[in-house]
Design an enzyme around this catalytic site. Sequence first.
Site, PDB file in Angstrom:
ATOM      1  N   ASP A 146      40.034  43.221  34.400  1.00  0.00           N
ATOM      2  CA  ASP A 146      41.242  43.607  34.981  1.00  0.00           C
ATOM      3  C   ASP A 146      42.332  43.808  33.959  1.00  0.00           C
ATOM      4  O   ASP A 146      42.584  43.336  33.130  1.00  0.00           O
ATOM      5  CB  ASP A 146      41.810  42.238  35.970  1.00  0.00           C
TER       6      ASP A 146
ATOM      7  N   ASP B 200      37.484  41.791  28.710  1.00  0.00           N
ATOM      8  CA  ASP B 200      38.135  41.653  30.281  1.00  0.00           C
ATOM      9  C   ASP B 200      37.760  42.866  31.151  1.00  0.00           C
ATOM     10  O   ASP B 200      37.894  43.968  30.532  1.00  0.00           O
ATOM     11  CB  ASP B 200      39.528  41.041  29.982  1.00  0.00           C
TER      12      ASP B 200
END
Lengths: 179, 179
Positions: free
Chosen positions: B13, B11
């Site tokens: 963020d 991922d």
Amino acid sequence: MKQQRKSVAIDMDNVIADIEEQAIIWYERELGVRIPKEAMHGIPEKDAFPDQEALFRFIHAPGFFRTAPVIAGAIEALQRLMLNFDVYIVSAAMEFPLSLYEKHQWLAEHFAFISWHNIVFCGDKSIIHTDYLIDDHPKNLDFCRGKAIMFTAGHNRNHTQYNRVNSWAEAIELLESEL
Amino acid sequence: MKQQRKSVAIDMDNVIADIEEQAIIWYERELGVRIPKEAMHGIPEKDAFPDQEALFRFIHAPGFFRTAPVIAGAIEALQRLMLNFDVYIVSAAMEFPLSLYEKHQWLAEHFAFISWHNIVFCGDKSIIHTDYLIDDHPKNLDFCRGKAIMFTAGHNRNHTQYNRVNSWAEAIELLESEL
């Protein structure tokens, strides 16, 4: 119920967006020559144009993806598929960063009924796992984890090893026969 | 050999891009108040800020994702992981179309060694199939087809049902122990 629905990944270029037609339109506009669709049969797309750099220029130019025509029947077909399938748009867009935003806008214009939850822009599609993948490119279909369905485009007409559909009517027929 | 390598989806963020720190920086710049990171522990990110609309404004503002700091150790960790794993960046970017282009540019600046083949921007991650997913959000980890690894962020500190790593050093240790 939702868990039992099958999932379908649908490519954009030459499956819902008519990139062949758009290339023909842009080529004629720039070079004054209209290339017939038949000239694209069985060869890489770029080789269909006398100026073989043209397609490379177009796909890097602002507006090319944004203004592409919709493939005949695609809008109605996806609306119908969504009644019985989880439909995802899965498009290779990373190679051309400009296309990211343009493809997003294009989908918002023509396929506003597709939620952002169901849109994927990626490089290669080998980590995409759906029950079906509808695509025009062997390079994507070959690494597909689900059932591969080849959507006919000029360049892929000589491939015989895939389940092939020639139109959205045929795609609907095939997928609904699996329900 | 390549077929035998395991794949890791990572991922962006709060895993490689420090969105918590960026929100704190922007909040202080706009409202003159520095929120300590500890204020974000155990609550949704937006609730850590007295003006709860602030985070919503930031994530829709040009530059927010583009100028986010890199999480400590992420660059070196991904370079090391790539020696033994197929590493994919898988980021939810579809909800905020502006972030598509900014995240692409951010990756090109800080993680230029990641090929465009290995970048995926998506809505939900349920159709992403890799052997591992490193993410800070239960909503992604819960639908992961591989092994879920929670990367610690303020908002997720109270979740106890996941394999958790608190840093990139711990993530490397965990993944390399599985080789």
